[in-house]
Write a protein that holds these residues in place. Structure first.
Motif, PDB file in Angstrom:
ATOM      1  N   THR A 174       0.838  -1.203   0.000  1.00  0.00           N
ATOM      2  CA  THR A 174       0.000   0.000   0.000  1.00  0.00           C
ATOM      3  C   THR A 174       0.868   1.247   0.000  1.00  0.00           C
ATOM      4  O   THR A 174       0.580   2.232  -0.688  1.00  0.00           O
ATOM      5  CB  THR A 174      -0.927   0.014   1.231  1.00  0.00           C
ATOM      6  N   PHE A 175       1.972   1.202   0.749  1.00  0.00           N
ATOM      7  CA  PHE A 175       2.875   2.354   0.811  1.00  0.00           C
ATOM      8  C   PHE A 175       3.531   2.624  -0.536  1.00  0.00           C
ATOM      9  O   PHE A 175       3.534   3.763  -1.017  1.00  0.00           O
ATOM     10  CB  PHE A 175       3.944   2.120   1.888  1.00  0.00           C
ATOM     11  N   ALA A 178       1.189   4.086  -2.932  1.00  0.00           N
ATOM     12  CA  ALA A 178       0.776   5.448  -2.607  1.00  0.00           C
ATOM     13  C   ALA A 178       1.818   6.483  -2.996  1.00  0.00           C
ATOM     14  O   ALA A 178       1.472   7.613  -3.357  1.00  0.00           O
ATOM     15  CB  ALA A 178       0.480   5.554  -1.111  1.00  0.00           C
ATOM     16  N   VAL A 179       3.111   6.110  -2.955  1.00  0.00           N
ATOM     17  CA  VAL A 179       4.159   7.116  -3.159  1.00  0.00           C
ATOM     18  C   VAL A 179       4.883   6.987  -4.496  1.00  0.00           C
ATOM     19  O   VAL A 179       5.674   7.861  -4.840  1.00  0.00           O
ATOM     20  CB  VAL A 179       5.198   7.048  -2.017  1.00  0.00           C
ATOM     21  N   ARG A 183       2.422  -0.580  -9.060  1.00  0.00           N
ATOM     22  CA  ARG A 183       1.057  -1.010  -8.778  1.00  0.00           C
ATOM     23  C   ARG A 183       1.053  -2.480  -8.362  1.00  0.00           C
ATOM     24  O   ARG A 183       0.647  -3.358  -9.119  1.00  0.00           O
ATOM     25  CB  ARG A 183       0.162  -0.783 -10.005  1.00  0.00           C
ATOM     26  N   ASN A 284       2.953   2.299  10.614  1.00  0.00           N
ATOM     27  CA  ASN A 284       1.908   2.439   9.601  1.00  0.00           C
ATOM     28  C   ASN A 284       0.519   2.141  10.185  1.00  0.00           C
ATOM     29  O   ASN A 284       0.397   1.600  11.277  1.00  0.00           O
ATOM     30  CB  ASN A 284       2.215   1.486   8.441  1.00  0.00           C
ATOM     31  N   ALA A 316      -0.410   4.760   5.112  1.00  0.00           N
ATOM     32  CA  ALA A 316      -0.213   4.606   3.664  1.00  0.00           C
ATOM     33  C   ALA A 316      -1.540   4.665   2.921  1.00  0.00           C
ATOM     34  O   ALA A 316      -1.593   5.104   1.769  1.00  0.00           O
ATOM     35  CB  ALA A 316       0.491   3.287   3.373  1.00  0.00           C
ATOM     36  N   LEU A 317      -2.627   4.276   3.583  1.00  0.00           N
ATOM     37  CA  LEU A 317      -3.936   4.262   2.939  1.00  0.00           C
ATOM     38  C   LEU A 317      -4.439   5.681   2.675  1.00  0.00           C
ATOM     39  O   LEU A 317      -4.943   5.989   1.593  1.00  0.00           O
ATOM     40  CB  LEU A 317      -4.935   3.498   3.798  1.00  0.00           C
ATOM     41  N   THR A 318      -4.286   6.568   3.661  1.00  0.00           N
ATOM     42  CA  THR A 318      -4.761   7.949   3.517  1.00  0.00           C
ATOM     43  C   THR A 318      -3.652   8.916   3.125  1.00  0.00           C
ATOM     44  O   THR A 318      -3.912  10.094   2.939  1.00  0.00           O
ATOM     45  CB  THR A 318      -5.390   8.417   4.834  1.00  0.00           C
ATOM     46  N   ARG A 319      -2.406   8.407   3.040  1.00  0.00           N
ATOM     47  CA  ARG A 319      -1.213   9.200   2.703  1.00  0.00           C
ATOM     48  C   ARG A 319      -0.831  10.181   3.806  1.00  0.00           C
ATOM     49  O   ARG A 319       0.018  11.049   3.602  1.00  0.00           O
ATOM     50  CB  ARG A 319      -1.393   9.946   1.374  1.00  0.00           C
ATOM     51  N   CYS A 322       2.996  10.733   4.671  1.00  0.00           N
ATOM     52  CA  CYS A 322       3.851  10.183   3.598  1.00  0.00           C
ATOM     53  C   CYS A 322       4.713  11.267   2.951  1.00  0.00           C
ATOM     54  O   CYS A 322       5.862  11.008   2.577  1.00  0.00           O
ATOM     55  CB  CYS A 322       2.992   9.500   2.542  1.00  0.00           C
TER      56      CYS A 322
END
Length: 358
Positions: A174-175, A178-179, A183, A284, A316-319, A322
């Motif tokens: 997920t992290f 996100a960054v 994928r 996290n 990591a889900l909502t950033r 990050c």
């Protein structure tokens, strides 16, 4: 397509062509002399580092690779043609070792780097080579020399600046999604990641770094348990390790501190040098912790884990958090890259742009 980081291949350079025994036959020239040519050289086998490749999967299905044989020499002073070379494209970071002895033979570390991994045999001599004042009609020739033949093991170590370390389902995939532009597969069960994923993180114009998501480790990984042990080698070339910990596990009986200590223990058992690499703690899944409990939970974790290095709190889900982590990583990686650059002494006469001869 699964990531394949090991492959075994057999390579054979071309044999040299044989020399030729021939004599010149022309009208009115009874003793024309020798004119047998040399054999051609056998083809070489080359390995080239292709930056567009990131897997060795092609060599799982194509194991035997042979270069062309040199042609035999012919009469009329004609030499045999050289055998065709072959070039094997491999990802940057490939290590080529002898499959029988385990000795490291070559490493492809720079994009476009090209190495000869098997030399073609030289061609044999024709009888024209043996002509002398006392040997006017030589019938000697030599066969071509055999080309090199090798059984090789190819091993790929991911060339990434940052490696993600952690238990299965800690949120590493997920992290990285996100960054970066990677994928990976993301699901709500352990061992979702079955092979390393690479992602490029853009910080600004011409400012980026590469992060590698390694399959999660479990206790006993250094002895071969689980999936992550197969890929611990990929962390050896990273400049920074991010130890991602699930601060809010679903199972109430799971202790994040015990899991984190187990990961550090496996890292130390596997490679002491890897254990000594710069490592940051990333807590996290803060979105799963009530806001009024976050500070206390983080403080309790750091205290029980006895951690004295950098600590980052993210979701990591909502950033959340990050952006700050990314900028900090880039500064660290950039500083290390500059430190690794060779220092060049500047002549003080040129420092101000003056011509020393003026």
């Amino acid at each position: 397509m699964k990531f394949v980081d090991e492959a075994y291949i057999d390579i054979a350079a071309g044999d040299g062509g044989n020399g030729c025994v021939s004599f010149r036959h022309e009208k009115y020239k009874e003793f024309g002399g020798p004119n047998g040519g040399d054999g051609g050289r056998g083809g070489h086998v080359w390995a080239v580092a292709d930056p567009n490749l990131n897997t060795l999967v092609d060599y799982r299905f194509s194991r035997r690779h042979e270069a062309g044989r040199g042609e035999h020499g012919m009469g009329s002073d004609m030499f045999g043609a050289m055998g065709d070379d072959i070039t094997l494209k491999m990802p940057v970071g490939t290590i080529i070792t002898d499959a029988e002895t385990g000795d490291v033979l070559y490493e492809l570390l720079q994009p476009g780097e090209k190495l000869m991994i098997a030399k073609g045999g030289d061609g044999g001599f024709g009888n024209m080579r043996f002509k002398s004042s006392i040997n006017r009609a030589p019938r000697q020739k030599t066969p071509g020399w055999p080309g090199e033949k090798k059984a090789l093991k190819l091993e790929l170590k991911v060339l990434a600046d940052v490696g993600l370390l952690g238990m299965p389902n800690a949120g590493k995939s997920t992290f990285i999604a996100a960054v970066s532009n990677a994928r990976p597969k993301i699901a709500d069960y352990p061992f979702t990641t079955l092979h390393p994923n690479l992602g490029v993180v853009r910080v600004g114009p011409e400012q980026s770094f590469v992060v590698a998501d390694i399959p999660g480790l479990i206790e006993g990984a250094s002895e071969g348990a689980g999936l992550g042990h197969q890929f611990l080698r990929h962390l050896q070339r990273t400049r920074l390790l991010l130890h991602i910990v699930d601060i809010a596990p679903f199972d109430e009986g799971v202790d994040p501190v015990a899991q984190a200590k187990a990961i550090v223990g496996e890292l130390k058992k596997y490679d002491a040098a890897l254990y000594e690499k710069p490592r940051w703690l990333v807590l996290n899944k803060l979105d799963m912790v009530p806001g009024d409990e976050r500070a206390a939970r983080v403080k309790d974790f750091v205290k029980r884990f006895k951690w004295k290095g950098p600590v980052f709190e993210i979701s990591a889900l909502t950033r959340e958090g990050c952006e700050h982590l990314i900028k900090s990583i880039f500064q660290h990686v950039h500083a290390q890259q500059e430190a690794e650059q060779p220092h060049v002494e500047v002549d003080p006469r040129f420092a101000g742009g003056d011509n020393p001869e003026s």
